[in-house]
Each structure stands twice: as C-alpha cells, then as structure tokens.
Design a protein around this motif. Sequence first.
Motif, PDB file in Angstrom:
ATOM      1  N   LEU A  15      14.531  42.770  10.292  1.00 15.09           N
ATOM      2  CA  LEU A  15      15.179  43.761  10.348  1.00 15.09           C
ATOM      3  C   LEU A  15      15.706  44.422  11.727  1.00 15.09           C
ATOM      4  CD1 LEU A  15      16.446  46.235   8.799  1.00 15.09           C
ATOM      5  CD2 LEU A  15      14.204  47.374   8.930  1.00 15.09           C
ATOM      6  N   TYR A  16      14.785  44.400  12.750  1.00 18.60           N
ATOM      7  CA  TYR A  16      15.305  44.984  14.139  1.00 18.60           C
ATOM      8  C   TYR A  16      16.219  44.285  14.753  1.00 18.60           C
ATOM      9  CZ  TYR A  16      14.796  46.837  18.995  1.00 18.60           C
ATOM     10  OH  TYR A  16      15.337  47.304  20.022  1.00 18.60           O
ATOM     11  N   CYS A  17      16.125  42.788  14.494  1.00 18.51           N
ATOM     12  CA  CYS A  17      17.180  41.967  14.952  1.00 18.51           C
ATOM     13  C   CYS A  17      18.585  42.388  14.224  1.00 18.51           C
ATOM     14  CB  CYS A  17      17.020  40.671  14.863  1.00 18.51           C
ATOM     15  SG  CYS A  17      15.479  39.840  15.666  1.00 18.51           S
ATOM     16  N   ALA A  18      18.627  42.647  12.864  1.00 17.70           N
ATOM     17  CA  ALA A  18      19.966  42.938  12.165  1.00 17.70           C
ATOM     18  C   ALA A  18      20.588  44.144  12.784  1.00 17.70           C
ATOM     19  CB  ALA A  18      19.711  43.076  10.765  1.00 17.70           C
ATOM     20  N   LEU A  19      19.583  45.336  13.058  1.00 13.68           N
ATOM     21  CA  LEU A  19      19.803  46.531  13.698  1.00 13.68           C
ATOM     22  C   LEU A  19      20.443  46.512  15.033  1.00 13.68           C
ATOM     23  CD1 LEU A  19      17.240  49.100  12.231  1.00 13.68           C
ATOM     24  CD2 LEU A  19      19.502  48.593  11.314  1.00 13.68           C
ATOM     25  N   ALA A  20      19.811  45.632  15.785  1.00 10.58           N
ATOM     26  CA  ALA A  20      20.081  45.656  17.109  1.00 10.58           C
ATOM     27  C   ALA A  20      21.878  44.723  17.477  1.00 10.58           C
ATOM     28  CB  ALA A  20      19.258  44.493  17.927  1.00 10.58           C
ATOM     29  N   GLY A  21      22.061  43.884  16.418  1.00  8.44           N
ATOM     30  CA  GLY A  21      23.089  43.202  16.250  1.00  8.44           C
ATOM     31  C   GLY A  21      24.362  44.262  16.003  1.00  8.44           C
ATOM     32  N   LEU A  22      23.934  44.987  15.036  1.00  7.38           N
ATOM     33  CA  LEU A  22      24.864  46.075  14.238  1.00  7.38           C
ATOM     34  C   LEU A  22      25.230  47.063  15.339  1.00  7.38           C
ATOM     35  CD1 LEU A  22      26.367  46.783  11.660  1.00  7.38           C
ATOM     36  CD2 LEU A  22      24.110  48.434  10.995  1.00  7.38           C
ATOM     37  N   ALA A  23      24.351  47.407  16.409  1.00  7.31           N
ATOM     38  CA  ALA A  23      24.493  48.434  17.244  1.00  7.31           C
ATOM     39  C   ALA A  23      25.763  47.910  18.149  1.00  7.31           C
ATOM     40  CB  ALA A  23      23.235  48.461  18.525  1.00  7.31           C
ATOM     41  N   TRP A  24      25.840  46.852  18.460  1.00  6.77           N
ATOM     42  CA  TRP A  24      27.276  46.266  19.174  1.00  6.77           C
ATOM     43  C   TRP A  24      28.377  46.943  18.377  1.00  6.77           C
ATOM     44  CZ3 TRP A  24      27.365  44.352  23.930  1.00  6.77           C
ATOM     45  CH2 TRP A  24      26.275  43.896  24.492  1.00  6.77           C
ATOM     46  N   GLY A  25      29.309  47.712  19.049  1.00  2.00           N
ATOM     47  CA  GLY A  25      30.683  48.264  18.342  1.00  2.00           C
ATOM     48  C   GLY A  25      30.274  49.362  17.710  1.00  2.00           C
ATOM     49  N   HIS A  26      29.139  49.883  17.589  1.00  2.00           N
ATOM     50  CA  HIS A  26      29.011  50.982  16.394  1.00  2.00           C
ATOM     51  C   HIS A  26      28.145  52.213  17.446  1.00  2.00           C
ATOM     52  CE1 HIS A  26      29.637  47.687  13.775  1.00  2.00           C
ATOM     53  NE2 HIS A  26      30.240  48.706  13.094  1.00  2.00           N
ATOM     54  N   LEU A  27      27.240  51.914  18.150  1.00  2.00           N
ATOM     55  CA  LEU A  27      26.638  52.782  18.892  1.00  2.00           C
ATOM     56  C   LEU A  27      27.556  53.364  20.232  1.00  2.00           C
ATOM     57  CD1 LEU A  27      22.917  51.990  19.194  1.00  2.00           C
ATOM     58  CD2 LEU A  27      23.992  53.640  17.816  1.00  2.00           C
ATOM     59  N   PRO A  28      27.492  54.490  20.697  1.00  2.00           N
ATOM     60  CA  PRO A  28      28.330  54.984  21.665  1.00  2.00           C
ATOM     61  C   PRO A  28      28.233  54.338  22.963  1.00  2.00           C
ATOM     62  CG  PRO A  28      26.709  56.699  21.170  1.00  2.00           C
ATOM     63  CD  PRO A  28      26.651  55.823  20.182  1.00  2.00           C
ATOM     64  N   GLY A  29      29.109  53.755  23.950  1.00  2.00           N
ATOM     65  CA  GLY A  29      29.257  53.402  25.075  1.00  2.00           C
ATOM     66  C   GLY A  29      28.109  52.555  25.469  1.00  2.00           C
ATOM     67  N   ILE A  30      27.310  52.783  26.393  1.00  2.77           N
ATOM     68  CA  ILE A  30      26.455  51.749  27.053  1.00  2.77           C
ATOM     69  C   ILE A  30      25.457  51.404  26.030  1.00  2.77           C
ATOM     70  CG2 ILE A  30      26.816  52.152  29.366  1.00  2.77           C
ATOM     71  CD1 ILE A  30      24.398  53.971  29.729  1.00  2.77           C
ATOM     72  N   TRP A  31      24.926  52.706  25.242  1.00  2.00           N
ATOM     73  CA  TRP A  31      23.893  52.684  24.301  1.00  2.00           C
ATOM     74  C   TRP A  31      23.848  51.508  23.332  1.00  2.00           C
ATOM     75  CZ3 TRP A  31      19.971  54.724  26.540  1.00  2.00           C
ATOM     76  CH2 TRP A  31      19.972  55.673  27.287  1.00  2.00           C
ATOM     77  N   ALA A  32      25.238  50.907  23.039  1.00  2.00           N
ATOM     78  CA  ALA A  32      25.207  49.740  22.150  1.00  2.00           C
ATOM     79  C   ALA A  32      24.578  48.601  22.763  1.00  2.00           C
ATOM     80  CB  ALA A  32      26.736  49.421  21.929  1.00  2.00           C
ATOM     81  N   THR A  33      24.209  48.624  23.920  1.00  2.85           N
ATOM     82  CA  THR A  33      23.551  47.560  24.626  1.00  2.85           C
ATOM     83  C   THR A  33      22.136  47.638  24.469  1.00  2.85           C
ATOM     84  OG1 THR A  33      23.666  47.959  26.691  1.00  2.85           O
ATOM     85  CG2 THR A  33      25.724  46.951  25.925  1.00  2.85           C
ATOM     86  N   ALA A  34      21.646  48.874  24.362  1.00  4.37           N
ATOM     87  CA  ALA A  34      20.434  48.980  24.668  1.00  4.37           C
ATOM     88  C   ALA A  34      19.292  48.444  23.676  1.00  4.37           C
ATOM     89  CB  ALA A  34      20.034  50.647  24.912  1.00  4.37           C
ATOM     90  N   PRO A  35      19.735  48.275  22.217  1.00  2.03           N
ATOM     91  CA  PRO A  35      18.716  47.796  21.320  1.00  2.03           C
ATOM     92  C   PRO A  35      18.406  46.288  21.545  1.00  2.03           C
ATOM     93  CG  PRO A  35      20.386  49.256  20.321  1.00  2.03           C
ATOM     94  CD  PRO A  35      20.809  49.088  21.558  1.00  2.03           C
ATOM     95  N   ALA A  36      19.242  45.671  22.135  1.00  5.28           N
ATOM     96  CA  ALA A  36      18.933  44.310  22.405  1.00  5.28           C
ATOM     97  C   ALA A  36      17.909  44.098  23.392  1.00  5.28           C
ATOM     98  CB  ALA A  36      20.142  43.471  22.697  1.00  5.28           C
ATOM     99  N   LEU A  37      17.722  45.152  24.228  1.00  2.00           N
ATOM    100  CA  LEU A  37      16.796  44.721  25.574  1.00  2.00           C
ATOM    101  C   LEU A  37      15.274  44.116  24.933  1.00  2.00           C
ATOM    102  CD1 LEU A  37      17.492  47.993  27.568  1.00  2.00           C
ATOM    103  CD2 LEU A  37      17.441  45.625  28.392  1.00  2.00           C
ATOM    104  N   PRO A  38      14.658  44.729  23.947  1.00  2.00           N
ATOM    105  CA  PRO A  38      13.387  44.109  23.518  1.00  2.00           C
ATOM    106  C   PRO A  38      13.520  42.854  23.040  1.00  2.00           C
ATOM    107  CG  PRO A  38      13.752  46.322  22.512  1.00  2.00           C
ATOM    108  CD  PRO A  38      14.928  45.829  22.913  1.00  2.00           C
TER     109      PRO A  38
END
Length: 405
Positions: A15-38
């Motif tokens: 589930l976390y991997c799905a949300l990290a992928g979904l963050a790209w293009g949907h969270l604002p600015g640089i924060w779209a890249t942050a969920p992939a960090l872990p």
Amino acid sequence: MFNKQHPLFLWFVWLYCALAGLAWGHLPGIWATAPALPLPILIPQLPRASRRFIAALIYFLVGSFSIVHGSTEFFGAGSGDGGGLADGMGLAAGMGWSFWIVSSILLALPWLIARNPLLGVLAVLIDALPPLGLIGWLSPLAGAGVLFPGMGIYGMALLLIVWGLWSVQRWGKWIAVESLAVALVANAIAVFSPLQGAIPTPTIDGWVGLQTHTGELVTPLQGVESAMRAGQMALAHPKAAVVVFPETIAGHWLPGTQAALYSEYQQRRNKAQIWLIGAVTIGKTHRWDSVLEYAPSVSKSGRIVARTALPVPISMWAPWANDRYGATWYEPVTKIGEQRVFTSICYDQALPWVWLEAVWQHPDVIIATSNVWWASKTDIPAIENENTAVWARLMGAGVVMARNG
C-alpha cells in the motif's frame, strides 16, 4: 518489533508503494518526491524476492500510469515526429499500454536482489543509470533535494550513506532514523513556516520563461508562424535580460524560420537581451532537439548552446531507424550572460542520470524547456516540474521553465 512475515506488514508495504507512486504528479512541488525516500529501506524488509518485485512493480505502475494516455495522444496524432508510427488510435493505445507495463516490469526487476538496504541502494542505482536509466524515471534519488538543499553532490552522497546505514545493526539504524528525522523536520519548518509558506521554485532576476499553447507543429510554415508568435511574446518583456522559449517552438530550424525570428529579435528594445530558442536542428545523420542562442553578436542562424541528452526513446530516439533524433548523452554547462547554465530538455527532466550530470557540474541556473502538448491531460508535465524543482533545490540553482502545453 514488527514481524516481517506477517501478512499485514506485506500489505502495508504494498500500500505504501502505491501511495508513493501516486504522490508523483499529485503532491505539491518537491513533496511529490518525498514519499519515495524510504523505498530503498522499506522494500528490502520483505523476505521474498517475489514480494519485493511486486512492491516495486506497484510503485512504478501507479506512478507511471500517465504513459498510457500520453502515448495514445502522441502516437495517435497521425503526423509530425511522433505520429505515423501508429495508424489509428487503437494501435496507439496498445502501444501506450505496452510501454507502461513493460517499462514498469523492467524497472521492478532489480528489486529482486534487494535483500537488504545496501542492495536496495544498488537497485535504485541500476534503475537510475543506463541502460535501464534510459526509462528510469520516478527515482527515489530525487528526494536528496528534499533532505539536503544546496548540498549538491555531497547531499547525494549523504542520502546514499543514510540508506546504506540501515544495513548496519542497531546503531546504524538509529543514525539513519535520526538523520532522516532531523532533515525532514528542518525542511518542514523552513517550508511551512507562517512567514514563508509553501516553498517556491527559485527564480533568476531578469530571466523569463515563455508559456505557450501552440500544439503540434507539422509543416515548415507552422514552424515559422509559431516562431513569430513566440517572438512577439518575447518582445512583451523588454526589461528581461534573457528570454527562454519552449522546446521546438520554432519547429525545424530552416532558413525561413531563422529569417522570420531574427527579424523579430532585431525589434527588441533591450539591445542586450538574449533569446534562447527551442528548435529542431538538422545534422548530417540526425535531427537534434536543440536550444539556440540569439545574442547581440550572433548571426541569424543562431548559436547552438544545448542539445538533449536523450530524446524520448522509440518515438524520437531510435538508433535502428533513419531520420530520427540523436542523443548527446552528456549535457555540459554553458556560459550564458554571466551565469553557468544547465539546459534540461523535456524527457531529460525525468531521468536521474542526466540530473546527476548537472549536480556534478554545479550550475547557477537550470533552464527547463518542454513541448508537452501531447501530455497536457496527464501527470507528465507535473512530474517534469517536480523533478526540476527538487534537483535544482539540491544544487541551489535558480530555475527558468518554458513550456508549450
């Protein structure tokens, strides 16, 4: 301690991997890249190779779903550079689905070996560097700009060290956790403080990027007309030191286009003003996705200051086909005005190995140009913007974006 064998942990990671992928293009600015960090730490906690593969596959499938619609639009156009490869929207859609699924599977394969975080780092690097790096977007490496702004190559090294420390026993994990926590808290305070608000993309005083909506250019005449419209837009910024045009906005760089645009350039009120023009230049064996400079001392043929490191594979860069685009593979920093400039053209903005070339050269300014009419209804332009913003933040560089959407 959690039980890595427990089904709930498996579903949590997926589930976390799905949300990290979904963050790209949907969270604002640089924060779209942050969920992939872990991910280089989290995915290796799964004990079976098949489960690690599925986790990575979920991440890439969710994050890159825009490929389906973007490819359908691009290959289904029926003309120009990308059209003609697919006759009819049905075949174009099939190509889109194939690109999406095959690229996701290929990028997930290195995670089969990620039995521990050190091998997780290796999987990230395999995905980021050629040959897999030719399609290796959505890289967790982009998160270095979230954690270590302005630190450049040292920030990238710190991120790799923090990931790798998780493989060391208890003390290594504590150092890794504390380092990530301190970096994230410090950035959150800086970004969300009442005085500053959401973090802006840094800009350069006197540099202007044009935003156009020309669509696909098919004929040379359309290239001339598009160049003249963009030239008129540039003339509306008489105080700008540098005006950046979108990718290929002038179409093919033919004598008629050059004459028309140079005539516009001569009408500028600021006689020291520089124009950086996106166009397709013609070489002996290839076409080149290029940026040309008009400056007071440059002739109407312009000066090529940048060529794309890698045009979009298959649709533009296809070594097995004639009359396609060439790849330079390395994009050097260029001196423009008083600034050291790195130019990132469209697809390059998605590729971590191209950004690592920029990090190594520590430029003052990032010029990001794109021609994304075919992807205007997808997350692709947003992902390009997010990558540009976060990598520029890692380098402490200003950004000038020019888009044709």
